[in-house]
Design a protein around this motif. Structure first.
Motif, PDB file in Angstrom:
ATOM      1  N   ASP A 119      24.822  19.490 -11.678  1.00  0.00           N
ATOM      2  CA  ASP A 119      25.123  19.247 -10.259  1.00  0.00           C
ATOM      3  C   ASP A 119      24.364  18.034  -9.735  1.00  0.00           C
ATOM      4  O   ASP A 119      24.884  17.259  -8.945  1.00  0.00           O
ATOM      5  CB  ASP A 119      24.704  20.474  -9.429  1.00  0.00           C
ATOM      6  N   LEU A 120      23.123  17.903 -10.163  1.00  0.00           N
ATOM      7  CA  LEU A 120      22.307  16.769  -9.705  1.00  0.00           C
ATOM      8  C   LEU A 120      22.878  15.457 -10.231  1.00  0.00           C
ATOM      9  O   LEU A 120      23.025  14.491  -9.490  1.00  0.00           O
ATOM     10  CB  LEU A 120      20.847  16.938 -10.157  1.00  0.00           C
ATOM     11  N   GLN A 121      23.217  15.426 -11.514  1.00  0.00           N
ATOM     12  CA  GLN A 121      23.739  14.151 -12.033  1.00  0.00           C
ATOM     13  C   GLN A 121      25.080  13.799 -11.401  1.00  0.00           C
ATOM     14  O   GLN A 121      25.373  12.625 -11.165  1.00  0.00           O
ATOM     15  CB  GLN A 121      23.732  14.099 -13.570  1.00  0.00           C
ATOM     16  N   ILE A 127      26.401   9.270  -5.136  1.00  0.00           N
ATOM     17  CA  ILE A 127      25.546   8.490  -4.231  1.00  0.00           C
ATOM     18  C   ILE A 127      25.477   7.026  -4.672  1.00  0.00           C
ATOM     19  O   ILE A 127      25.433   6.122  -3.847  1.00  0.00           O
ATOM     20  CB  ILE A 127      24.130   9.125  -4.154  1.00  0.00           C
ATOM     21  N   THR A 128      25.492   6.797  -5.991  1.00  0.00           N
ATOM     22  CA  THR A 128      25.345   5.426  -6.498  1.00  0.00           C
ATOM     23  C   THR A 128      26.677   4.758  -6.826  1.00  0.00           C
ATOM     24  O   THR A 128      26.721   3.552  -7.026  1.00  0.00           O
ATOM     25  CB  THR A 128      24.494   5.405  -7.792  1.00  0.00           C
ATOM     26  N   GLY A 129      27.744   5.565  -6.916  1.00  0.00           N
ATOM     27  CA  GLY A 129      29.040   4.985  -7.289  1.00  0.00           C
ATOM     28  C   GLY A 129      29.129   4.630  -8.762  1.00  0.00           C
ATOM     29  O   GLY A 129      29.912   3.763  -9.153  1.00  0.00           O
ATOM     30  N   MET A 130      28.327   5.303  -9.581  1.00  0.00           N
ATOM     31  CA  MET A 130      28.365   5.039 -11.024  1.00  0.00           C
ATOM     32  C   MET A 130      29.175   6.143 -11.714  1.00  0.00           C
ATOM     33  O   MET A 130      29.309   7.247 -11.205  1.00  0.00           O
ATOM     34  CB  MET A 130      26.944   4.979 -11.602  1.00  0.00           C
ATOM     35  N   ASP A 131      29.704   5.822 -12.904  1.00  0.00           N
ATOM     36  CA  ASP A 131      30.599   6.767 -13.577  1.00  0.00           C
ATOM     37  C   ASP A 131      29.860   7.918 -14.244  1.00  0.00           C
ATOM     38  O   ASP A 131      30.376   9.022 -14.337  1.00  0.00           O
ATOM     39  CB  ASP A 131      31.435   6.029 -14.631  1.00  0.00           C
ATOM     40  N   GLU A 132      28.651   7.640 -14.740  1.00  0.00           N
ATOM     41  CA  GLU A 132      27.928   8.673 -15.485  1.00  0.00           C
ATOM     42  C   GLU A 132      26.430   8.484 -15.263  1.00  0.00           C
ATOM     43  O   GLU A 132      25.951   7.363 -15.154  1.00  0.00           O
ATOM     44  CB  GLU A 132      28.254   8.535 -16.987  1.00  0.00           C
ATOM     45  N   GLY A 287      13.211   8.918 -13.352  1.00  0.00           N
ATOM     46  CA  GLY A 287      14.011   7.694 -13.190  1.00  0.00           C
ATOM     47  C   GLY A 287      15.384   7.753 -13.808  1.00  0.00           C
ATOM     48  O   GLY A 287      15.678   7.014 -14.748  1.00  0.00           O
ATOM     49  N   PRO A 288      16.270   8.632 -13.297  1.00  0.00           N
ATOM     50  CA  PRO A 288      17.626   8.720 -13.851  1.00  0.00           C
ATOM     51  C   PRO A 288      18.339   7.367 -13.889  1.00  0.00           C
ATOM     52  O   PRO A 288      18.054   6.491 -13.064  1.00  0.00           O
ATOM     53  CB  PRO A 288      18.348   9.654 -12.873  1.00  0.00           C
ATOM     54  N   VAL A 289      19.240   7.247 -14.839  1.00  0.00           N
ATOM     55  CA  VAL A 289      19.982   6.003 -15.021  1.00  0.00           C
ATOM     56  C   VAL A 289      21.475   6.288 -14.870  1.00  0.00           C
ATOM     57  O   VAL A 289      21.990   7.242 -15.459  1.00  0.00           O
ATOM     58  CB  VAL A 289      19.695   5.423 -16.425  1.00  0.00           C
ATOM     59  N   GLY A 290      22.150   5.473 -14.073  1.00  0.00           N
ATOM     60  CA  GLY A 290      23.599   5.595 -13.913  1.00  0.00           C
ATOM     61  C   GLY A 290      24.285   4.363 -14.484  1.00  0.00           C
ATOM     62  O   GLY A 290      23.735   3.261 -14.393  1.00  0.00           O
ATOM     63  N   VAL A 291      25.454   4.568 -15.078  1.00  0.00           N
ATOM     64  CA  VAL A 291      26.152   3.440 -15.705  1.00  0.00           C
ATOM     65  C   VAL A 291      27.668   3.507 -15.469  1.00  0.00           C
ATOM     66  O   VAL A 291      28.197   4.545 -15.091  1.00  0.00           O
ATOM     67  CB  VAL A 291      25.926   3.386 -17.240  1.00  0.00           C
ATOM     68  N   THR A 292      28.313   2.394 -15.736  1.00  0.00           N
ATOM     69  CA  THR A 292      29.770   2.344 -15.690  1.00  0.00           C
ATOM     70  C   THR A 292      30.326   2.918 -16.995  1.00  0.00           C
ATOM     71  O   THR A 292      29.601   3.068 -17.985  1.00  0.00           O
ATOM     72  CB  THR A 292      30.259   0.891 -15.588  1.00  0.00           C
ATOM     73  N   GLU A 293      31.621   3.209 -16.980  1.00  0.00           N
ATOM     74  CA  GLU A 293      32.335   3.741 -18.137  1.00  0.00           C
ATOM     75  C   GLU A 293      32.049   2.927 -19.403  1.00  0.00           C
ATOM     76  O   GLU A 293      31.834   3.484 -20.483  1.00  0.00           O
ATOM     77  CB  GLU A 293      33.831   3.699 -17.810  1.00  0.00           C
ATOM     78  N   GLU A 294      32.017   1.603 -19.234  1.00  0.00           N
ATOM     79  CA  GLU A 294      31.832   0.689 -20.356  1.00  0.00           C
ATOM     80  C   GLU A 294      30.501   0.900 -21.095  1.00  0.00           C
ATOM     81  O   GLU A 294      30.415   0.733 -22.312  1.00  0.00           O
ATOM     82  CB  GLU A 294      31.869  -0.728 -19.766  1.00  0.00           C
ATOM     83  N   LEU A 295      29.452   1.273 -20.335  1.00  0.00           N
ATOM     84  CA  LEU A 295      28.132   1.446 -20.953  1.00  0.00           C
ATOM     85  C   LEU A 295      27.868   2.893 -21.381  1.00  0.00           C
ATOM     86  O   LEU A 295      26.870   3.190 -22.039  1.00  0.00           O
ATOM     87  CB  LEU A 295      27.029   0.992 -19.987  1.00  0.00           C
ATOM     88  N   LYS A 296      28.761   3.779 -20.998  1.00  0.00           N
ATOM     89  CA  LYS A 296      28.577   5.207 -21.242  1.00  0.00           C
ATOM     90  C   LYS A 296      28.272   5.583 -22.704  1.00  0.00           C
ATOM     91  O   LYS A 296      27.404   6.424 -22.951  1.00  0.00           O
ATOM     92  CB  LYS A 296      29.840   5.938 -20.763  1.00  0.00           C
ATOM     93  N   PRO A 297      28.953   4.950 -23.670  1.00  0.00           N
ATOM     94  CA  PRO A 297      28.676   5.355 -25.067  1.00  0.00           C
ATOM     95  C   PRO A 297      27.231   5.130 -25.500  1.00  0.00           C
ATOM     96  O   PRO A 297      26.795   5.671 -26.511  1.00  0.00           O
ATOM     97  CB  PRO A 297      29.603   4.445 -25.891  1.00  0.00           C
ATOM     98  N   PHE A 298      26.488   4.317 -24.721  1.00  0.00           N
ATOM     99  CA  PHE A 298      25.133   3.945 -25.145  1.00  0.00           C
ATOM    100  C   PHE A 298      24.054   4.770 -24.459  1.00  0.00           C
ATOM    101  O   PHE A 298      22.859   4.557 -24.678  1.00  0.00           O
ATOM    102  CB  PHE A 298      24.924   2.446 -24.882  1.00  0.00           C
ATOM    103  N   LEU A 299      24.458   5.713 -23.626  1.00  0.00           N
ATOM    104  CA  LEU A 299      23.485   6.557 -22.912  1.00  0.00           C
ATOM    105  C   LEU A 299      22.509   7.215 -23.885  1.00  0.00           C
ATOM    106  O   LEU A 299      22.865   7.530 -25.018  1.00  0.00           O
ATOM    107  CB  LEU A 299      24.211   7.651 -22.126  1.00  0.00           C
TER     108      LEU A 299
END
Lengths: 485, 449
Positions: A119-121, A127-132, A287-299
């Motif tokens: 729920d938090l993520q 809030i940030t408009g990031m995909d993941e 320090g959570p990190v949010g990314v776009t779809e394109e960077l998602k595989p590298f989480l």
């Protein structure tokens, strides 16, 4: 130990005193010396204190009285977002079902914890408009590095091994260039223009086929919104670089604008700033990190997923940068941030940003008569004054900060950002009442008067604190980093 | 909607906006280009009041099997130890937990002194000269130690024992990508680092050797042999990751020539809390004092000669040195370091030895009982409070069964060691009573068949 020295816990220790109550040995006793080879048995016990429980409590209570937190008084530290730390957050974090669970328990036995994290993520994505979002990073600096490692992995996955440079504005937090180094990049500075914003011409000059990313805080550390953000995103993206958002200053724009909509590819957030995790005297943060779809595989792995009604950690991520931390990050801080977000909702978070910005502008306008304001325009959640007028009178920004201690305030951030002479960086936050700001304004004006009329009063400050200014030079030249009998 | 954290009244707002010289707050946001403005409310759950939210979150908490209600034999880096009541009372004092990093020493002597005391305790436990104010956790502390060893020796090869915590190893691998280090793993033999293999791999390119003591499989590493090996490669650094509670009884790594000792102080006063926040420690020699990552508290005097404490040697750190800093770490785990300092003060010199001994005695009792019931243990070397048993069924399956009996079983080693199917790593702390141990043995015996 001199007469006026406050005793160390070791100096309160007396052989034979006990402060503990351990479980009994209820299994048959054995001779450990027969069990272990002699070389493993310690010959001298670590010299920990021996102190009764009451004396221990008095020691630490006295230490707490020699400390200053947000609950003690106003704390306008720029870029640190010293807002109120709600008490319900502390209660929730201490619930047995959250504080006493082991990270390696079967997933079926920790679904409640995983649900909260999920729920938090999800909330942070919105809030940030990031995909993941990955919550794993331990603090802001680790979030920066995590995102940079992902950007590096992205470029390398495209066969692009020559993007060795990360562009950082001259007003950036020190962690930005330091994180770039740890991630294996070289940092390049982009200048600010006379309006306090990134100089687009200079950005065009430094950007190139070797650019991995641009790291940006928006609003920046001067508290100014980077109005040319779309053009900047275009310049960096056209060169093949990625845009990284340092979320230290997110408190200014919640519900107004989102890094994802500004063209950022990766962001980190400081749950211990915007989302009321207590600073704890220096940590722990998150320090959570949010990314776009394109960077998602590298989480970083694992990522938390929802399958039907069940939550699970997915470790099978072939392109992941790997683990950045054991287990799942600073879970205890997630609970505080989550409780805060649930308390405020969308409406409350937007109001928090609105009031943070009003408070900052009010403070700035009230102080600009007595202190130089290098960038005279509306600010966001923080602003930077210059003490150069007082410096000409022989009173430095450090002196002003120390004099504020006598008035009972925590000073603002000083000598940062680096592109302002004698900087005083102030962030009042939304949780401070007008009366508190007015009291602080009064003190700042009084200090400005003192600087003119009796400068030594300011130069020799503080006068009212339990200790005077410290000899930091000797501390660094002849370091004493531990107690010795 | 009312918000108890927002004191601004409508009257305040109007007065402040007038003083700023704007008509409404929108004017203050007019510099945000319309293209990037969010023109809808954020899609979040509705604001919840204190009563309902507490109820809801308590229900969520109750979905988890917690270590207060269940009897745990799970360790593997995170342990269920006695937490003295004083710990939470001290760290709940808001002068500590709502404070920022002590950059203003005149009003931060409490925090600074507490951390100075923490540093001293870590030096005492590890036998090292210098300890910092904390790291995020044991894993990142170890990764930073590895990177420091490479920078210091100007070498790229790191020898890491596979008996180092698997997740710590993964963190090392991620951190090693920045400076492009080569991680070479050294296998184990009978649960301990294979010294012969280590000897073969060790050469003039080796920056450091990384050992966990006691190791992840519970065993005590052949520290004397490792020390002897390194006599022939003096420049190579020895890094150990150590459970600091074990060091209450065991010979400290400094005595075996360690250059850097790291680990996690979760064992002292910090609840498991699903893996964090815990508290990394970082201890080293005087020689490396100016290379240490993170914050250091030092003793000095004020203008009147009164003893006091400050953050020192800051020229190593990111806010001064920026891209040349020894690490990017900024926030650390100060409040958890305080919790550990309080716990260590409470347990004290004699309590620590007693607590370590309780762990060793109860673990040996559990091992004996399991063996007597016909289950086989795997290693016979010296250990602290963890050991391995071999089962005929997958550990995950057995643990699901144990859970139904109110027991959280040991760690499933098959997850990290492909040749360890059915191997369960069992941790026995001072918190486990004889009755609980007997019950565990019985249930395990029943499930195992």
């Amino acid at each position: 130990m001199a007469n006026r020295d406050f005793p160390l816990i070791f100096e309160r220790s007396k052989t034979g005193r006990t402060g503990y109550s351990l479980p009994e040995l209820d299994v048959p006793d054995i001779d450990l010396e027969a069990e272990l080879p002699k070389s493993y048995i310690r010959t001298e016990s670590p010299d920990l204190p021996e102190i009764s429980e009451l004396d221990l409590m008095r020691h630490y209570t006295a230490l707490s009285n020699r400390n200053y937190g947000v609950d003690s008084g106003f704390y306008p530290l720029g870029s640190c977002t010293m807002k109120y730390n709600p008490k319900i957050n502390e209660d929730v974090a201490r619930m047995d079902g959250f504080s006493h669970i082991h990270p390696n328990q079967p997933e079926s036995s920790v679904q409640g914890a995983m649900e909260m994290m999920y729920d938090l993520q999800t909330a942070l994505s919105e809030i940030t408009g990031m995909d993941e979002v990955s919550l794993q990073s331990a603090a802001g600096a680790q979030g920066e590095w995590t995102a940079l490692m992902m950007i590096r992995a992205f470029h390398e996955a495209n066969g692009d091994f020559h993007r060795t440079k990360v562009i950082v504005p001259d007003s950036a937090h020190g962690t930005n260039p330091a994180s770039a180094t740890v991630a294996g990049f070289e940092s390049v500075t982009v200048k600010s223009n006379d309006k306090g914003l990134v100089d687009l011409e200079d950005l065009k000059r430094v950007v190139g086929s070797d650019t991995a990313a641009l790291m940006l805080t928006n609003p920046n550390t001067l508290g100014l919104f980077e109005t040319e953000i779309e053009a900047m995103a275009q310049i960096v993206h056209e060169a093949g670089g990625k845009l990284y958002y340092d979320g230290a200053n997110l408190n200014a724009i919640m519900g107004y604008a989102r890094p994802g909509d500004m063209g950022f590819d990766a962001v980190h957030l400081n749950l211990h700033k915007t989302f009321t995790g207590p600073h704890g005297g220096g940590g722990p943060g998150s320090g959570p990190v949010g990314v776009t779809e394109e960077l998602k595989p590298f989480l970083p792995k694992p990522i938390l997923e929802k399958r039907g009604a069940a939550y699970r950690f997915n470790h099978d991520l072939p392109q992941s940068i790997g683990r950045v931390k054991p287990y799942y990050g600073n879970f205890g801080i997630y609970l505080r941030a989550y409780t805060y977000i649930r308390t405020m909702g969308a409406e409350g978070l937007k109001k928090a940003s609105e009031y943070a910005v009003i408070n900052a502008n009010y403070l700035m306008r009230q102080l600009q008569e007595e202190y130089d304001l290098p960038f005279d325009q509306h600010c966001k959640h923080e602003f930077v004054l210059s003490g150069r007028r007082q410096k000409r009178l022989g009173v430095r920004t450090l002196d002003i900060a120390k004099r504020l201690l006598d008035y009972g305030y925590h000073p603002p951030t000083i000598y940062f950002p680096l592109n302002v002479e004698e900087a005083l960086m102030m962030e009042p936050t939304e949780t401070e009442a007008k009366e508190t700001l007015d009291g602080f304004i009064e003190a700042m004006k009084q200090i400005a008067t003192e600087a003119r009329d009796e400068p030594e009063l300011v130069q020799e400050a503080p006068h009212e604190t339990i200790v005077k200014r410290m000899d930091e030079t000797t501390a660094a030249r002849k370091p004493i980093l531990r107690y010795e009998k | 909607m009312e918000f108890r954290y927002l004191p601004m009244t409508e009257e305040d707002k109007q007065a402040m906006l007038a003083s700023i010289g704007v008509k409404d707050s929108e004017e203050l946001f007019s510099d945000i280009p319309s293209n990037v403005r969010l023109n809808r409310p954020m899609d979040l759950k509705k604001p919840a009041n204190e009563v309902d939210l507490k109820k809801e979150l308590a229900q969520l908490a109750n979905k988890n099997a917690n270590l207060k209600q269940y009897t745990s034999f799970l360790g593997a880096g995170v342990y269920d130890h006695f937490i003295p009541s004083v710990v939470d009372h001290v760290i709940s004092r808001s002068e500590f937990y709502t404070a920022y990093t002590p950059y203003q020493p005149e009003i931060s002597q409490g925090e600074l002194q507490a951390i100075f005391e923490f540093q001293t305790m870590i030096c005492e436990l590890t036998g090292m000269d210098v300890a910092n104010s904390s790291m995020y956790d044991g894993g990142t502390a170890l990764a930073e130690a590895v990177n420091l060893s490479a920078a210091q020796t100007k070498r790229k090869k790191i020898l890491v024992s596979t008996a180092v915590h698997p997740q710590y190893r993964m963190v090392i691998e991620t951190y090693a990508k920045g400076p492009n280090l080569e991680i070479v793993y050294i296998d184990t033999k009978e649960g301990k680092t294979d010294v012969e293999q280590l000897k073969t791999a060790l050469d003039e390119e080796t920056a450091s050797v990384v050992i966990q003591y006691p190791n992840f499989l519970g065993q005590l590493e052949p520290m004397e042999e490792v020390q002897q090996l390194l006599e022939n490669q003096k420049k190579t650094m020895l890094i150990t990751s150590s459970n600091p509670l074990a060091l209450g009884y065991l010979t400290p790594p400094a005595a075996f020539g360690a250059d850097i000792v790291v680990g996690d102080t979760q064992v002292f006063g910090i609840p498991a809390q699903f893996g964090g926040p815990h508290c990394g420690y970082f201890a080293t020699t005087k020689k490396l004092m100016r290379k240490v990552p993170g914050r250091l508290v030092g003793q000095t005097t004020d203008e009147d000669g009164v003893r006091g404490f400050v953050l020192t040697l800051q020229a190593r750190e990111q806010h001064i040195r920026r891209d040349k800093a020894t690490s990017n770490i900024c926030s650390n785990q100060a409040l958890n370091a305080l919790a550990s300092a309080v716990a260590m003060s409470s347990i004290g010199k004699h309590g620590l030895k007693k607590m370590a001994a309780l762990n060793m005695k109860k673990a040996r009792y559990a091992m004996k009982k399991l063996e007597e019931s016909g289950l086989s243990t795997v290693h016979n070397g010296a250990f602290f409070n963890e050991f391995i048993i071999q089962l005929d069924k997958p550990v995950a399956e057995i643990n699901e069964q144990l859970l139904k009996k109110g027991i959280i079983g040991g760690y499933d080693l098959a997850k990290d060691y492909p040749d360890m199917n059915g191997h369960m790593l069992i941790a026995v702390t001072e918190n486990r009573s004889m009755k609980e141990i007997n019950q565990f043995v019985k249930e395990l015996r029943d499930i195992h068949g």
